[in-house]
Design an enzyme around this catalytic site. Sequence first.
Site, PDB file in Angstrom:
ATOM      1  N   ALA A  67       0.868  -1.178   0.000  1.00 54.25           N
ATOM      2  CA  ALA A  67       0.000   0.000   0.000  1.00 54.25           C
ATOM      3  C   ALA A  67       0.904   1.226   0.000  1.00 54.25           C
ATOM      4  O   ALA A  67       2.063   1.143   0.428  1.00 54.25           O
ATOM      5  CB  ALA A  67      -0.875  -0.010   1.246  1.00 54.25           C
ATOM      6  N   GLU A 113      -0.693  -9.095  -1.147  1.00 56.93           N
ATOM      7  CA  GLU A 113      -2.130  -9.366  -0.989  1.00 56.93           C
ATOM      8  C   GLU A 113      -2.844  -9.284  -2.336  1.00 56.93           C
ATOM      9  O   GLU A 113      -3.746 -10.079  -2.622  1.00 56.93           O
ATOM     10  CB  GLU A 113      -2.729  -8.376   0.018  1.00 56.93           C
ATOM     11  CG  GLU A 113      -2.215  -8.654   1.428  1.00 56.93           C
ATOM     12  CD  GLU A 113      -2.591  -7.581   2.437  1.00 56.93           C
ATOM     13  OE1 GLU A 113      -2.371  -6.380   2.134  1.00 56.93           O
ATOM     14  OE2 GLU A 113      -3.098  -7.928   3.506  1.00 56.93           O
TER      15      GLU A 113
HETATM   16  C1  HXC Z   1       5.081   4.460  -1.000  1.00 59.31           C
HETATM   17  C2  HXC Z   1       7.027   3.552  -1.751  1.00 59.31           C
HETATM   18  C3  HXC Z   1       6.664   2.279  -1.249  1.00 59.31           C
HETATM   19  C4  HXC Z   1       5.394   2.168  -0.600  1.00 59.31           C
HETATM   20  C5  HXC Z   1       8.586   2.094  -2.158  1.00 59.31           C
HETATM   21  N1  HXC Z   1       8.225   3.382  -2.309  1.00 59.31           N
HETATM   22  N2  HXC Z   1       7.649   1.406  -1.517  1.00 59.31           N
HETATM   23  N3  HXC Z   1       6.238   4.611  -1.625  1.00 59.31           N
HETATM   24  N4  HXC Z   1       4.651   3.291  -0.492  1.00 59.31           N
HETATM   25  N5  HXC Z   1       4.931   1.013  -0.118  1.00 59.31           N
HETATM   26  C6  HXC Z   1       8.982   4.480  -2.942  1.00 59.31           C
HETATM   27  C7  HXC Z   1      10.158   4.909  -2.092  1.00 59.31           C
HETATM   28  O1  HXC Z   1       9.733   5.817  -1.111  1.00 59.31           O
HETATM   29  C8  HXC Z   1      11.038   5.556  -3.141  1.00 59.31           C
HETATM   30  O2  HXC Z   1      10.550   6.851  -3.450  1.00 59.31           O
HETATM   31  C9  HXC Z   1      10.810   4.675  -4.363  1.00 59.31           C
HETATM   32  O3  HXC Z   1       9.562   4.005  -4.146  1.00 59.31           O
HETATM   33  C10 HXC Z   1      11.890   3.624  -4.537  1.00 59.31           C
HETATM   34  O4  HXC Z   1      12.002   2.900  -3.323  1.00 59.31           O
HETATM   35  P1  HXC Z   1      13.400   2.675  -2.564  1.00 59.31           P
HETATM   36  O5  HXC Z   1      13.076   2.398  -1.145  1.00 59.31           O
HETATM   37  O6  HXC Z   1      14.337   3.813  -2.848  1.00 59.31           O
HETATM   38  O7  HXC Z   1      13.926   1.380  -3.296  1.00 59.31           O
HETATM   39  P2  HXC Z   1      14.871   0.244  -2.701  1.00 59.31           P
HETATM   40  O8  HXC Z   1      15.982   0.845  -1.906  1.00 59.31           O
HETATM   41  O9  HXC Z   1      15.208  -0.639  -3.843  1.00 59.31           O
HETATM   42  O10 HXC Z   1      13.963  -0.552  -1.662  1.00 59.31           O
HETATM   43  C11 HXC Z   1      12.836  -1.280  -2.139  1.00 59.31           C
HETATM   44  C12 HXC Z   1      11.937  -1.705  -0.956  1.00 59.31           C
HETATM   45  C13 HXC Z   1      11.566  -0.468  -0.121  1.00 59.31           C
HETATM   46  C14 HXC Z   1      12.666  -2.742  -0.094  1.00 59.31           C
HETATM   47  C15 HXC Z   1      10.692  -2.384  -1.561  1.00 59.31           C
HETATM   48  O11 HXC Z   1      11.073   0.550  -1.017  1.00 59.31           O
HETATM   49  C16 HXC Z   1      10.520  -0.735   0.901  1.00 59.31           C
HETATM   50  O12 HXC Z   1      10.785  -1.282   1.956  1.00 59.31           O
HETATM   51  N6  HXC Z   1       9.293  -0.254   0.648  1.00 59.31           N
HETATM   52  C17 HXC Z   1       8.185  -0.365   1.592  1.00 59.31           C
HETATM   53  C18 HXC Z   1       7.677  -1.805   1.650  1.00 59.31           C
HETATM   54  C19 HXC Z   1       6.563  -1.910   2.650  1.00 59.31           C
HETATM   55  O13 HXC Z   1       6.717  -1.636   3.831  1.00 59.31           O
HETATM   56  N7  HXC Z   1       5.389  -2.331   2.185  1.00 59.31           N
HETATM   57  C20 HXC Z   1       4.206  -2.530   3.011  1.00 59.31           C
HETATM   58  C21 HXC Z   1       3.391  -1.255   3.032  1.00 59.31           C
HETATM   59  S1  HXC Z   1       2.048  -1.356   4.128  1.00 59.31           S
HETATM   60  P3  HXC Z   1      11.497   8.146  -3.363  1.00 59.31           P
HETATM   61  O14 HXC Z   1      10.573   9.265  -3.713  1.00 59.31           O
HETATM   62  O15 HXC Z   1      12.031   8.181  -1.976  1.00 59.31           O
HETATM   63  O16 HXC Z   1      12.547   7.878  -4.395  1.00 59.31           O
HETATM   64  C22 HXC Z   1       0.878  -2.249   3.348  1.00 59.31           C
HETATM   65  C23 HXC Z   1      -0.395  -2.429   4.071  1.00 59.31           C
HETATM   66  C24 HXC Z   1      -1.440  -3.080   3.223  1.00 59.31           C
HETATM   67  O17 HXC Z   1       1.086  -2.715   2.255  1.00 59.31           O
HETATM   68  C25 HXC Z   1      -2.777  -2.904   3.877  1.00 59.31           C
HETATM   69  C26 HXC Z   1      -3.889  -3.095   2.873  1.00 59.31           C
HETATM   70  C27 HXC Z   1      -5.241  -2.689   3.431  1.00 59.31           C
END
Ligand code: HXC
Length: 259
Positions: A67, A113
């Site tokens: 998300a 999901e």
């Molecule tokens: C918003 C995101 C994002 C996310 C990545 N980005 N994931 N933005 N929401 N979930 C953005 C980063 O901020 C960044 O933007 C760009 O995408 C590239 O990401 P990086 O982190 O620079 O890439 P990398 O170093 O390769 O790392 C990849 C990654 C990391 C390991 C996937 O991005 C990460 O941990 N993302 C979050 C994963 C996460 O926690 N997902 C769960 C979310 S909660 P900028 O502008 O900084 O360049 C969820 C709840 C669901 O999903 C509930 C449903 C109802």
Amino acid sequence: MSTPTNLKVSEPTKGVLTITLHRPEALNALNTKLLEELADLLDEIQSNPEVGAVVITGSSKAFAAGADVREMATLDAVGVLRDPRVDHWKRITAFKKPLIAAVNGFCLGGGCELAMHADIIIAGEEAKFGQPEIKLGIMPGAGGTQRLLRAVGKSMAMQMVLTGEPISAQQAMGFGLISEITIPETTVERAQKVAQQIARHAPIAVEMAKDSVLKAFDTDLASGLLYERKAFTLLAATEDRNEGINAFIEKRKPAFKGC
Ligand code: HXC
């Protein structure tokens, strides 16, 4: 429907439509707009007889990284309660045609999901599946605790949900989360081939078969068997059932009409 800005949509080819999630700046993070566009598109495809199956994919780096965390940060408890994404998820869940996820790269949180909303997941060997929400002080909220458990069993589901650590495509294969591993360059092509194979079959039989398999998720065996038998019986009323059986007997290819 207006042209989606967060999705790329192919023309139907051999009965298969391919949807590509397209928010490269955020690793295809699922914001409200993207999910709304996806739900609207699936609603529209539902009644398109040219589409027998759908492939959903992302980029080589990410199917979807979850998300949209930045958008989530703006929501308080009432915002989460009233989140329009709940309705979008419901509409995605209700999609009746076969949905095949072609996954490469990060498939995390809401992305995992979403992949689990698909009926079949085919993944590139570098794909990573995970539910990292716990690291953000939250938990999965779009089926991650329920569908993951049913896919990989209790111990691995708990490990993924409670540690937040992802698993590899090879592990996902071993645990039954995905059905095939490909080299990343061919994941989408392979998913399209499988989808084309499905799209050649009688549409009502395909829809009822999908529905019956999904029924197994939320029913006991006796009720599920009864449900399956009723669907099987109902198919006897379709022209395609006669066509399929006659074609076999007459040693020719069936020409299904979807009725
Ligand atoms: C918003 C995101 C994002 C996310 C990545 N980005 N994931 N933005 N929401 N979930 C953005 C980063 O901020 C960044 O933007 C760009 O995408 C590239 O990401 P990086 O982190 O620079 O890439 P990398 O170093 O390769 O790392 C990849 C990654 C990391 C390991 C996937 O991005 C990460 O941990 N993302 C979050 C994963 C996460 O926690 N997902 C769960 C979310 S909660 P900028 O502008 O900084 O360049 C969820 C709840 C669901 O999903 C509930 C449903 C109802």
